[in-house]
Design a protein around this motif. Structure first.
Motif, PDB file in Angstrom:
ATOM      1  N   ALA A 110      43.814 121.759   7.213  1.00  0.00           N
ATOM      2  CA  ALA A 110      43.892 122.379   5.895  1.00  0.00           C
ATOM      3  C   ALA A 110      42.911 121.723   4.934  1.00  0.00           C
ATOM      4  CB  ALA A 110      45.316 122.274   5.356  1.00  0.00           C
ATOM      5  N   GLY A 111      42.832 120.396   4.998  1.00  0.00           N
ATOM      6  CA  GLY A 111      41.883 119.684   4.148  1.00  0.00           C
ATOM      7  C   GLY A 111      40.445 120.041   4.481  1.00  0.00           C
ATOM      8  N   LEU A 112      40.118 120.095   5.775  1.00  0.00           N
ATOM      9  CA  LEU A 112      38.759 120.432   6.174  1.00  0.00           C
ATOM     10  C   LEU A 112      38.432 121.894   5.876  1.00  0.00           C
ATOM     11  CD1 LEU A 112      38.504 118.383   9.465  1.00  0.00           C
ATOM     12  CD2 LEU A 112      36.988 118.182   7.493  1.00  0.00           C
ATOM     13  N   PHE A 113      39.444 122.762   5.922  1.00  0.00           N
ATOM     14  CA  PHE A 113      39.215 124.158   5.547  1.00  0.00           C
ATOM     15  C   PHE A 113      38.803 124.238   4.082  1.00  0.00           C
ATOM     16  CE2 PHE A 113      40.816 128.146   3.716  1.00  0.00           C
ATOM     17  CZ  PHE A 113      40.078 129.059   4.477  1.00  0.00           C
ATOM     18  N   MET A 114      39.489 123.469   3.240  1.00  0.00           N
ATOM     19  CA  MET A 114      39.105 123.415   1.826  1.00  0.00           C
ATOM     20  C   MET A 114      37.695 122.855   1.686  1.00  0.00           C
ATOM     21  SD  MET A 114      42.590 122.058  -0.028  1.00  0.00           S
ATOM     22  CE  MET A 114      41.809 122.081  -1.631  1.00  0.00           C
ATOM     23  N   TYR A 115      37.391 121.830   2.455  1.00  0.00           N
ATOM     24  CA  TYR A 115      36.067 121.203   2.445  1.00  0.00           C
ATOM     25  C   TYR A 115      35.003 122.250   2.762  1.00  0.00           C
ATOM     26  CZ  TYR A 115      33.290 116.862   3.011  1.00  0.00           C
ATOM     27  OH  TYR A 115      32.403 115.815   2.879  1.00  0.00           O
ATOM     28  N   ASP A 116      35.268 123.029   3.836  1.00  0.00           N
ATOM     29  CA  ASP A 116      34.313 124.059   4.254  1.00  0.00           C
ATOM     30  C   ASP A 116      34.174 125.151   3.201  1.00  0.00           C
ATOM     31  OD1 ASP A 116      33.928 122.690   6.598  1.00  0.00           O
ATOM     32  OD2 ASP A 116      35.160 124.016   7.830  1.00  0.00           O
ATOM     33  N   THR A 117      35.283 125.610   2.669  1.00  0.00           N
ATOM     34  CA  THR A 117      35.236 126.733   1.736  1.00  0.00           C
ATOM     35  C   THR A 117      34.725 126.321   0.361  1.00  0.00           C
ATOM     36  OG1 THR A 117      37.574 126.400   1.193  1.00  0.00           O
ATOM     37  CG2 THR A 117      37.061 128.037   2.883  1.00  0.00           C
ATOM     38  N   MET A 118      34.809 125.035   0.032  1.00  0.00           N
ATOM     39  CA  MET A 118      34.239 124.554  -1.235  1.00  0.00           C
ATOM     40  C   MET A 118      32.716 124.453  -1.166  1.00  0.00           C
ATOM     41  SD  MET A 118      36.720 121.488  -2.551  1.00  0.00           S
ATOM     42  CE  MET A 118      38.308 121.801  -3.335  1.00  0.00           C
ATOM     43  N   GLY A 119      32.168 124.638   0.010  1.00  0.00           N
ATOM     44  CA  GLY A 119      30.712 124.563   0.138  1.00  0.00           C
ATOM     45  C   GLY A 119      30.266 123.694   1.274  1.00  0.00           C
ATOM     46  N   GLY A 120      31.200 123.174   2.047  1.00  0.00           N
ATOM     47  CA  GLY A 120      30.825 122.248   3.105  1.00  0.00           C
ATOM     48  C   GLY A 120      30.212 122.891   4.330  1.00  0.00           C
ATOM     49  N   ALA A 121      30.392 124.198   4.530  1.00  0.00           N
ATOM     50  CA  ALA A 121      29.933 124.832   5.769  1.00  0.00           C
ATOM     51  C   ALA A 121      28.920 125.931   5.486  1.00  0.00           C
ATOM     52  CB  ALA A 121      31.118 125.372   6.558  1.00  0.00           C
TER      53      ALA A 121
END
Length: 587
Positions: A140-151
Motif C-alpha cells: 500500500a505504501g509503495l502503491f502511494m509512492y508509485d502513484t505520487m510520481g514514483g513510477a
C-alpha cells in the motif's frame, strides 16, 4: 510578473560568461574583481547543494548573483549523503505525504530534464519478514509512492516470492525473509552533481567562488547590505555589496547567524550519518536493499564497483567541518547488515568510510524538539534570509524558496523561478552521445565502457574533457593506483571544475578517497604532479599538498578506531587544513 528594469545594462552582463560555466584559475581571479566592483542583487553564502541551487535560481531569474564558499563546493554535507534522489519511502509512515510528493517530483525532473547524465535509476529490494500484515502494508505504501510520481521514468513495484527475492539478491540468508518487493529510486554522485549546479549558475552569469570565507557583515542602518569576505588562499579581503544575503550554510547556519548579529528564527541541529564502502563482489546482488533497524532504515546501495552501506543517525556537537566516524558507528552498520547476509562483512572488507552531518531543524527547546526533514526559510533581518533543513533531493525547491523570501529586499519585481526547465551543463546532447559512445571511443582510442563512464560523469562536456589530451595522449591513461579514473579527469578538475587542492580532486571531483582501500594515498603524488602546472604549484607546494592529504587520511583512519565521538573528533581535528587561512566560524 514584470521583468527587472535595466537588467541588460547591469554590470553582470559586461562580459559573456563561458559557455560551460568554467571555474578555473583565470575565472577565479576575474571573479574576485567582480566581487569588489559590482553591487549584487543576491549574495549566497555556502557552496553546498542548497546554496548553488539558490544561486542558479536567482541567476536564471535575471538577478545579479554571487556565491561564496569558505572551502570547496560540496565540501560539507553535500558530498557525504547516501547519494540518492528519492521520495523518502519511510516518510510515508510518518504521514509526510507532501514531502514525499515533492521529492518524487524532483526525482522525476532530475531523471528526465535537469540532470539525466548524472542521475540514474537504481533498483532496491524491500525484504519482507512477516507473513500476515507486512506485504499488504508495504504494498500500500509503495502503491502511494508509485502513484505520487514514483513510477513514471522508473518501473513500478514488483512482488517477489522468497525464491524470487533470493534470485535478485543471492547474498541474503534464506531465513532473513519470506518474500520481497522490488521498487526503484534514483542515485547520483552528490559532490559532482552539486559542482555541476554551481557551474550551471556560473554559466548563467553568477560569480561562483570557493576558498572565499565570510568574515563579517556590512550594514546600512538596520539592514544587512552585504558581506566582507577573505580569500583563504592568500588573505586578501574585500567588501561585497548586495541588496540581499542568503545564508545557505547548512549545519553552520547558527554560526553565521551569530556572526551577522541577528537572532535566528529557527535552530539547526547536526545529526551525524556514517556510511561504509565495500567492494561489489562482497555482496552478491543485482539490486540494493532497504532494511529496517530499531531506529530507522539501513540502505545497501549499488555504487559502480562498490556498495555503499549506511547510515547512522546520532547527535553531533563537535567539529562541524570534519565529523568523525567511530569504531562504534562502523560496528553498528556491520552488525545490522550482517544480520541478513549469508556471508558477513568484516572490517577488512571496508574500502572507505565517510561521515556527514544532516542539518535538521530543531525547536526552541531541545527536550521538546521535533526534528524534521522539512526545510524552513525566514527573513531573519532586513537584507538577510536564512534557509536550512530539508533533504538533498529537494534542493531546487529550497533554492527557489530562499530567493522568493529575499525578493522584498530587491529593487523592482522579479521573475518566478524557472529552474524546473533549466538543464544542468552537460545534459543537452547527452542521450545522443550515449548512442555514439562506440564511435567516440574509437576516435580517442578508449574502450566504450570507459567512454560511457565519462558520459555519466560529464555528459556532453566529455568533448571538453577529452580535448585536454589532444596534445598529450598520456592523459588518457588511468590515474596510478586508481584505474577507474583517467589522468585527464584530474587535470580537468582544476582547469574547469574549481578544484584548488589535492583533497578537492581525490575526495570530491573523483571519489578515490572512498573507493580504494589506500583512500587516495597511493595516487596522491601522481595527481598532485598532474594538476601542478594548471595551479602553478612548485615542488614545495606539491610536497605540502601530498603531506596534508596523507595526514587527513591517517587522521580519518585513526579516528575510525576510536570508541566515541570525543576521541575520534580529537584525532580528526588535529589534521592540518588544506586552506591555510581558514578561520572559525566557517561559512
Amino acid at each position: 510578473m514584470a521583468t527587472r528594469k535595466n537588467a541588460a545594462a547591469s554590470p553582470q552582463t559586461h562580459a559573456e560568461p563561458p559557455i560551460t560555466g568554467r571555474l578555473g584559475p583565470a575565472e577565479r581571479e576575474e571573479s574576485w574583481k567582480r566581487l569588489e566592483a559590482e553591487t549584487f542583487d543576491v549574495v549566497v553564502v555556502g557552496g553546498g547543494v542548497v546554496g548553488v541551487g539558490a544561486a542558479l535560481d536567482a541567476a536564471t531569474r535575471g538577478l545579479r548573483v554571487a556565491l561564496v564558499e569558505a572551502r570547496d563546493l560540496a565540501s560539507g554535507t553535500s558530498s557525504r549523503s547516501s547519494k540518492l534522489f528519492h521520495g523518502g519511502l519511510r516518510y510515508l509512515e510518518q504521514l509526510e505525504f507532501g514531502l514525499v510528493r515533492e521529492a518524487l517530483r524532483e526525482r522525476e525532473l532530475m531523471l528526465t530534464r535537469i540532470a539525466p547524465h548524472l542521475v540514474k535509476p537504481v533498483a532496491f529490494l524491500y525484504p519482507l519478514t512477516n507473513r500476515v500484515w507486512e506485504r499488504p502494508y508495504t504494498a500500500a505504501g509503495l502503491f502511494m509512492y508509485d502513484t505520487m510520481g514514483g513510477a513514471r521514468s522508473v518501473p513500478g513495484q514488483k512482488h517477489l516470492t522468497r525464491a524470487g527475492a533470493q534470485r535478485l539478491v543471492p547474498a541474503l540468508k534464506r531465513d532473513a525473509l519470506i518474500g520481497g518487493i522490488r521498487y526503484y529510486d534514483a542515485q547520483a554522485d552528490d559532490a559532482r552533481h552539486t559542482m555541476m549546479v554551481g557551474r550551471t549558475a556560473a554559466h548563467y552569469g553568477a560569480v561562483v567562488r570557493t576558498s572565499t570565507q565570510v568574515v563579517g557583515f556590512l550594514r546600512e542602518a538596520d539592514r544587512v547590505s552585504g558581506v566582507r569576505v577573505r580569500d583563504v588562499e592568500d588573505g586578501r579581503e574585500v567588501d561585497v555589496r548586495a541588496h540581499a544575503v542568503i545564508n545557505a550554510t547548512g549545519v553552520w547556519t547558527d554560526e553565521l547567524q551569530r556572526l551577522s548579529g541577528s537572532r535566528g528564527r529557527f535552530r539547526v541541529r547536526a545529526s551525524k550519518g556514517v556510511h561504509i564502502v565495500v567492494p561489489r563482489d562482497r555482496i552478491v546482488a543485482e539490486a540494493g536493499m532497504i532494511l529496517r533497524t530499531e531506529k530507522s532504515v539501513l540502505f545497501v546501495i549499488p555504487w559502480r564497483n562498490h556498495w555503499i552501506v549506511g547510515t547512522t543517525d546520532t547527535d553531533w556537537n563537535l567539529d562541524l567541518a570534519h565529523p568523525a566516524a567511530t569504531k562504534h558507528d562502523i560496528d553498528y552498520i556491520l552488525e545490522h547488515v550482517n544480520s541478513v547476509l549469508a556471508t558477513p562483512l568484516t572490517h577488512e572488507d571496508i574500502e572507505g568510510v565517510y561521515a556527514g552531518l544532516r542539518p535538521l531543524l530543531a525547536g526552541e527547546s531541545d527536550s521538546t524538539s521535533k526534528l524534521s526533514r522539512e526545510h524552513a526559510v525566514a527573513r531573519v533581518a532586513p537584507g538577510l534570509v536564512a534557509i536550512a533543513g530539508g533533504k538533498y533531493t529537494t534542493y531546487r525547491v529550497m533554492g527557489a524558496d530562499a530567493v522568493d523570501a529575499a525578493h522584498v529586499d530587491l529593487p523592482g519585481r522579479i521573475q518566478p523561478s524557472i529552474t524546473d526547465k533549466v538543464p544542468l551543463v552537460g545534459a543537452d546532447g547527452y542521450h545522443a552521445l550515449v548512442n555514439q559512445a562506440d564511435q567516440l571511443a574509437a576516435k580517442h582510442g578508449l574502450h566504450p565502457y570507459r567512454v560511457r563512464h565519462l558520459l555519466d560523469r560529464y555528459g556532453s562536456l566529455v568533448h571538453e574533457v577529452l580535448s585536454l589530451a589532444a596534445d598529450n595522449p598520456e592523459l588518457l591513461k588511468p590515474i596510478p593506483a586508481s584505474p577507474d579514473y583517467l589522468q585527464v579527469e584530474a587535470v580537468y578538475a582544476v582547469s574547469h571544475e574549481g578544484a584548488m587542492h589535492l583533497e578537492d580532486v581525490l575526495t570530491r571531483r573523483t571519489r578515490i578517497s572512498i573507493e580504494y582501500a589506500h583512500r587516495g594515498v597511493d595516487s596522491a603524488e601522481a595527481v598532485a604532479r598532474l594538476v601542478a602546472p594548471v595551479l602553478g604549484w612548485d615542488e614545495d607546494t606539491i610536497k605540502r599538498e601530498v603531506e596534508v592529504y596523507n595526514a587527513r587520511v591517517e587522521s580519518e583512519r585513526t579516528s575510525q578506531t576510536k570508541a566515541d565521538d570525543q576521541a575520534a573528533d580529537a584525532v580528526r581535528a588535529a589534521a592540518p587544513e588544506a586552506r591555510p587561512q581558514l578561520t572559525e566560524p566557517v561559512s
